[in-house]
Design a protein around this motif. Structure first.
Motif, PDB file in Angstrom:
ATOM      1  N   PHE A  42      66.106  14.572  41.948  1.00 13.40           N
ATOM      2  CA  PHE A  42      65.534  14.994  40.661  1.00 13.40           C
ATOM      3  C   PHE A  42      64.019  14.826  40.640  1.00 13.40           C
ATOM      4  O   PHE A  42      63.496  13.810  41.105  1.00 13.40           O
ATOM      5  N   PHE A  78      60.890  15.291  37.739  1.00 11.68           N
ATOM      6  CA  PHE A  78      60.645  15.560  36.324  1.00 11.68           C
ATOM      7  C   PHE A  78      59.166  15.792  36.053  1.00 11.68           C
ATOM      8  O   PHE A  78      58.304  15.414  36.848  1.00 11.68           O
ATOM      9  N   ASN A 138      58.434   9.906  36.001  1.00 10.81           N
ATOM     10  CA  ASN A 138      59.494   8.902  35.809  1.00 10.81           C
ATOM     11  C   ASN A 138      59.611   7.903  36.949  1.00 10.81           C
ATOM     12  O   ASN A 138      60.701   7.589  37.415  1.00 10.81           O
ATOM     13  N   LEU A 167      59.145   3.949  38.248  1.00 10.90           N
ATOM     14  CA  LEU A 167      59.180   2.638  37.601  1.00 10.90           C
ATOM     15  C   LEU A 167      57.797   1.998  37.760  1.00 10.90           C
ATOM     16  O   LEU A 167      57.336   1.792  38.880  1.00 10.90           O
ATOM     17  N   PRO A 168      57.139   1.701  36.644  1.00 12.81           N
ATOM     18  CA  PRO A 168      55.718   1.316  36.699  1.00 12.81           C
ATOM     19  C   PRO A 168      55.460  -0.011  37.400  1.00 12.81           C
ATOM     20  O   PRO A 168      54.370  -0.228  37.902  1.00 12.81           O
ATOM     21  N   MET A 169      56.481  -0.899  37.439  1.00 13.50           N
ATOM     22  CA  MET A 169      56.214  -2.219  38.017  1.00 13.50           C
ATOM     23  C   MET A 169      56.467  -2.253  39.512  1.00 13.50           C
ATOM     24  O   MET A 169      56.201  -3.260  40.149  1.00 13.50           O
ATOM     25  N   LEU A 170      56.954  -1.147  40.064  1.00  6.21           N
ATOM     26  CA  LEU A 170      57.238  -1.130  41.497  1.00  6.21           C
ATOM     27  C   LEU A 170      56.187  -0.318  42.251  1.00  6.21           C
ATOM     28  O   LEU A 170      55.658   0.666  41.733  1.00  6.21           O
ATOM     29  N   LYS A 194      58.560   0.852  46.961  1.00  6.13           N
ATOM     30  CA  LYS A 194      59.769   0.333  46.299  1.00  6.13           C
ATOM     31  C   LYS A 194      60.413   1.404  45.422  1.00  6.13           C
ATOM     32  O   LYS A 194      61.642   1.461  45.302  1.00  6.13           O
ATOM     33  N   LEU A 237      64.353   2.908  45.938  1.00  5.96           N
ATOM     34  CA  LEU A 237      65.385   2.697  44.906  1.00  5.96           C
ATOM     35  C   LEU A 237      66.734   3.356  45.184  1.00  5.96           C
ATOM     36  O   LEU A 237      67.764   2.685  45.148  1.00  5.96           O
ATOM     37  N   PRO A 238      66.745   4.692  45.479  1.00  3.15           N
ATOM     38  CA  PRO A 238      68.064   5.313  45.690  1.00  3.15           C
ATOM     39  C   PRO A 238      68.789   4.718  46.891  1.00  3.15           C
ATOM     40  O   PRO A 238      70.019   4.726  46.937  1.00  3.15           O
ATOM     41  N   LEU A 239      68.034   4.160  47.842  1.00  3.27           N
ATOM     42  CA  LEU A 239      68.656   3.627  49.058  1.00  3.27           C
ATOM     43  C   LEU A 239      69.318   2.276  48.815  1.00  3.27           C
ATOM     44  O   LEU A 239      70.128   1.825  49.615  1.00  3.27           O
ATOM     45  N   LEU A 240      68.944   1.619  47.689  1.00  5.90           N
ATOM     46  CA  LEU A 240      69.606   0.353  47.357  1.00  5.90           C
ATOM     47  C   LEU A 240      71.109   0.565  47.207  1.00  5.90           C
ATOM     48  O   LEU A 240      71.897  -0.348  47.403  1.00  5.90           O
ATOM     49  N   LEU A 241      71.490   1.800  46.864  1.00  2.00           N
ATOM     50  CA  LEU A 241      72.907   2.087  46.630  1.00  2.00           C
ATOM     51  C   LEU A 241      73.649   2.396  47.925  1.00  2.00           C
ATOM     52  O   LEU A 241      74.852   2.581  47.918  1.00  2.00           O
ATOM     53  N   ARG A 283      60.930  10.155  46.537  1.00  2.00           N
ATOM     54  CA  ARG A 283      62.134   9.477  46.045  1.00  2.00           C
ATOM     55  C   ARG A 283      63.312  10.460  45.969  1.00  2.00           C
ATOM     56  O   ARG A 283      64.453  10.109  46.247  1.00  2.00           O
ATOM     57  N   LYS A 294      69.747  -7.694  47.543  1.00  2.00           N
ATOM     58  CA  LYS A 294      68.733  -6.651  47.618  1.00  2.00           C
ATOM     59  C   LYS A 294      68.196  -6.238  46.246  1.00  2.00           C
ATOM     60  O   LYS A 294      67.134  -5.643  46.163  1.00  2.00           O
ATOM     61  N   TYR A 295      68.940  -6.565  45.180  1.00  2.00           N
ATOM     62  CA  TYR A 295      68.467  -6.161  43.857  1.00  2.00           C
ATOM     63  C   TYR A 295      67.495  -7.166  43.262  1.00  2.00           C
ATOM     64  O   TYR A 295      66.925  -6.949  42.208  1.00  2.00           O
ATOM     65  N   GLU A 321      63.265   4.278  31.923  1.00  2.64           N
ATOM     66  CA  GLU A 321      63.447   3.741  33.276  1.00  2.64           C
ATOM     67  C   GLU A 321      64.920   3.514  33.591  1.00  2.64           C
ATOM     68  O   GLU A 321      65.371   3.757  34.712  1.00  2.64           O
ATOM     69  N   ILE A 325      66.409   6.706  34.405  1.00  4.37           N
ATOM     70  CA  ILE A 325      66.102   7.112  35.775  1.00  4.37           C
ATOM     71  C   ILE A 325      67.018   6.416  36.773  1.00  4.37           C
ATOM     72  O   ILE A 325      67.543   7.032  37.704  1.00  4.37           O
ATOM     73  N   LEU A 352      69.455   8.273  39.363  1.00  5.65           N
ATOM     74  CA  LEU A 352      69.437   8.089  40.812  1.00  5.65           C
ATOM     75  C   LEU A 352      70.775   7.634  41.359  1.00  5.65           C
ATOM     76  O   LEU A 352      70.938   7.530  42.570  1.00  5.65           O
ATOM     77  N   PHE A 354      72.670   4.792  39.929  1.00  7.95           N
ATOM     78  CA  PHE A 354      73.107   3.446  39.533  1.00  7.95           C
ATOM     79  C   PHE A 354      74.203   3.607  38.483  1.00  7.95           C
ATOM     80  O   PHE A 354      74.035   4.357  37.512  1.00  7.95           O
TER      81      PHE A 354
END
Ligand SMILES: Nc1ncnc2c1ncn2[C@@H]1O[C@H](COP(=O)(O)OP(=O)(O)O)[C@@H](O)[C@H]1O
Ligand SMILES: [Mg+2]
Lengths: 230, 384
Positions: A93, A95, A99, A101-104, A108, A112-116, A160, B2-3, B290, B293, B297, B299
């Motif tokens: 996606f 946009f 979109n 994540l501002p703190m990463l 990082k 994110l999608p790879l964490l899954l 991403r 990892k989280y 967030e 998002i 993705l 989650f």
């Protein structure tokens, strides 16, 4: 177009929103096919249902009636948790407002999608770096979104979107917030992803110049597809 | 996990706000640690008290003395295994009221009835060989830097010597270890009753209280009544209680510390609950796109629920750990000032309780935002 060769095949798609007691039909029976390798541009006035249609194709929402086949599988009847998994594996996606994540950091965000997935930390990092390299941001991986320009942020978002190697990129006004030069860079990048990496793309835009990058344009007006042009 | 970095980064998304909230949680748990340590010190006597040990003292006032001759009579009461006695000496050391208990006792008898006071055979032999000998709790010896062979002069305030001198000098013959009561018992000085009785100016043949060991703790009530009945209508009527009841009554003299502490901590916990709850729900509101998002993705709803809940737990536990650590260090730093009150440490039980309350706080505060995050629909979240 034959459903067999299509990546996405949409039949008689209806979407109704419930607003209080009122029901509003936003999409009135859409038929659309997106062949593999397509780069299709969806245009139309504001409020015509473009975002709604994209969300249904991307599996962010479910249709009221009608059928959506993706790669020969019906996604309109999937349970919400199945759909979530399916999305992670098949769709990227992008946009208008990035979109991120501002703190990463950029890295990082792309990870994110790879964490899954089952990838190790090292593999995740490696894949994210490759994606960032592809969008030309190898030297910005440690930067937070606030330290990047709009065009750069959108490139992080593209990284991403492609990092888990989806078949279809769903882009909702990806250049809407960008100046001409950055917009052209993003559109060239999308073209490159389409031509060199075989990503199918559906993109909503208001910008006729942006539409020129696409292989074809479909127009939506008040919830109905009006004309297709090659 | 990892989280973790994602949760950590989300927590400190608004640094100032999170740090301020964290600071108040830290202060709250530091207060918890300190107050519970005080509370425990005051109730520690009751906890470590023996249920099969009775205390017999004067019926009307614990400062009235009793005839030592009562010892044989109490021994004859059915159910009584052994009887020993002690008295309050008080006194000052180096011009300050002694910050430790000083009791004259009969060594063999007293140690037999108080097996939690462990004295090596050599020390006991040395004590019995030295009329002016005294044994001191390990903690006290360490605190005062007393070694075997030291002479310790105490100034009497109740008990002058026959020659009018107020100075009693004891030879330190050794230390004892109290297996039960880390807070208080280690800080006593025990010296010999025969020396005390012979040297004191008045009061010969009287003692402060009897310690009565009984066969069966279930008979504490009836044995106590039988003892008190022996001396009813005499010049020195008695009151016999279990050591536990005695210690509780003693602590109650300072007001119901436990109740006060609970009330204060309850109020603090409530304030923290409201404050942290506000922080978390505010944080959630700002973060709706967030969360949308993350779901986009891939989650799952449940994953998002956990992310939010764990973030809240992390905040609470982080604050609690830091706060309890501060309490431990604070008490360590003020140790020499506080041991006189029996406050020596933040016990493991207090730490465990603190962590339990931290988890409770985290769950209570995180539950509603987590639920909200879980139920969030992507299309609505992205529009926010
Ligand atoms: N979640 C929703 N609830 C109710 N109405 C909605 C919702 N999302 C979109 N709409 C309505 O559906 C119509 C189409 O919206 P949208 O798909 O966002 O149009 P576009 O992207 O073409 O501007 C609009 O009239 C909009 O107000
Ligand atoms: Mg739109």
């Amino acid at each position: 177009m034959d459903a067999l060769v299509s990546l996405v095949s949409i039949r008689n798609l209806v979407k109704t929103y419930q607003r209080g007691p009122e029901k509003i039909e936003v999409l009135h029976g859409i038929d659309l096919d997106i062949p593999r390798g397509d780069f299709v541009c969806l245009m139309g006035p504001s409020g015509s249902g473009k975002t709604t249609l994209l969300n249904l194709i991307g599996g962010l929402d479910s249709p009221t009636s009608g059928q959506i086949d993706f790669d020969g599988k019906r996604i309109d009847q999937m349970s919400s948790s199945k759909l979530t998994q399916w999305r992670a594996n098949h769709i990227g996606f992008i946009f208008q407002s990035y979109n991120l994540l501002p703190m990463l950091s950029a890295l990082k965000n792309v990870e994110l999608p790879l964490l899954l997935t089952k990838l190790t930390a090292a593999q995740r990092r490696h894949n994210a770096e490759i994606a960032l390299q592809l969008v030309g941001l190898k030297d910005r991986i440690k930067h937070k979104p606030s330290e990047l320009s709009g065009g750069q942020q959108q490139r992080v978002a593209i990284a991403r979107a492609i990092v888990s190697d989806p078949q279809l990129l769903v882009c909702d006004e990806p250049t809407g917030d960008l100046d001409r030069k950055s917009a052209d860079e993003i559109l060239s990048l999308l073209t490159q992803l389409n031509q060199e990496h075989g990503k199918s793309i559906i993109m909503v835009t208001h910008d006729p110049k942006a539409a020129e990058y696409a292989k074809r344009i479909v127009r939506l007006d008040k919830g109905t597809l009006v004309a297709a042009s090659a | 996990m990892k989280y973790f970095s994602l949760i950590w980064a989300s927590l400190f998304r608004r640094k100032t706000r999170t740090i301020l909230t964290l600071l108040s949680i830290i202060v709250a748990f530091m207060l918890f640690g300190l107050l519970q340590a005080v509370n425990q010190a005051f109730n520690g006597g009751a906890d470590s008290a023996d249920a099969d040990r009775l205390i017999t003292n004067s019926r009307y006032s614990i400062i009235d003395m009793l005839p030592v001759a009562y010892q044989r009579q109490i021994e004859s009461v059915p159910g009584v295994k052994a009887v020993a006695f002690a008295s309050w000496f008080g006194g000052s050391y180096q011009d300050k009221p002694a910050q430790f208990a000083v009791f004259p006792v009969v060594p063999d008898e007293y140690l037999k009835i108080a097996p939690e006071l462990q004295v090596s055979p050599q020390t006991l032999a040395a004590w019995k060989a030295d009329r002016t000998g005294a044994v001191v709790g390990e903690a006290l010896a360490k605190r005062m830097h007393w070694k075997v062979g030291d002479k310790v002069p105490l100034q009497a305030d109740i008990w002058p010597q026959k020659d009018g001198s107020l100075t009693w000098t004891f030879d330190i013959v050794g230390t004892f270890h109290n297996t039960k009561d880390k807070a208080n018992g280690d800080s006593a000085l025990l010296f010999r009753y025969d020396y005390f009785d012979e040297a004191r100016q008045y009061g010969q043949g009287t003692i402060g209280w009897f310690l009565v060991k009984i066969d069966d703790r279930r008979h504490a009530g009836s044995v106590g009544k039988a003892i008190d009945a022996l001396f009813a209508n005499s010049d020195h009527e008695t009151k016999t209680q279990t050591e536990q009841v005695f210690a509780q009554g003693f602590a109650k003299q300072f007001g119901d510390i436990a109740l006060i502490v609970s009330a204060i901590l309850g109020a603090v916990f409530f304030a923290i609950l409201v404050l942290t709850g506000n922080t978390m729900s505010q944080a959630l509101r700002e973060r709706i796109p967030e969360l949308g998002i993350l779901k986009t993705l891939g989650f799952s709803n449940r994953a998002v629920w956990w992310l939010v809940l764990l973030e809240s737990l992390l905040l609470a536990i982080l604050g609690a750990v830091l706060g309890l650590l501060l309490a431990v260090f604070a008490i360590g730093a003020m140790k020499s000032m506080l041991t006189g009150f029996g406050i020596t440490e933040v016990g493991w039980r207090v730490v465990a309780e603190g962590l339990f309350f931290a988890c409770l706080l985290g769950l209570l505060v995180g539950f509603a935002p987590a639920l909200q995050a879980m139920r969030l629909k992507i299309v609505d979240a992205l529009k926010a």
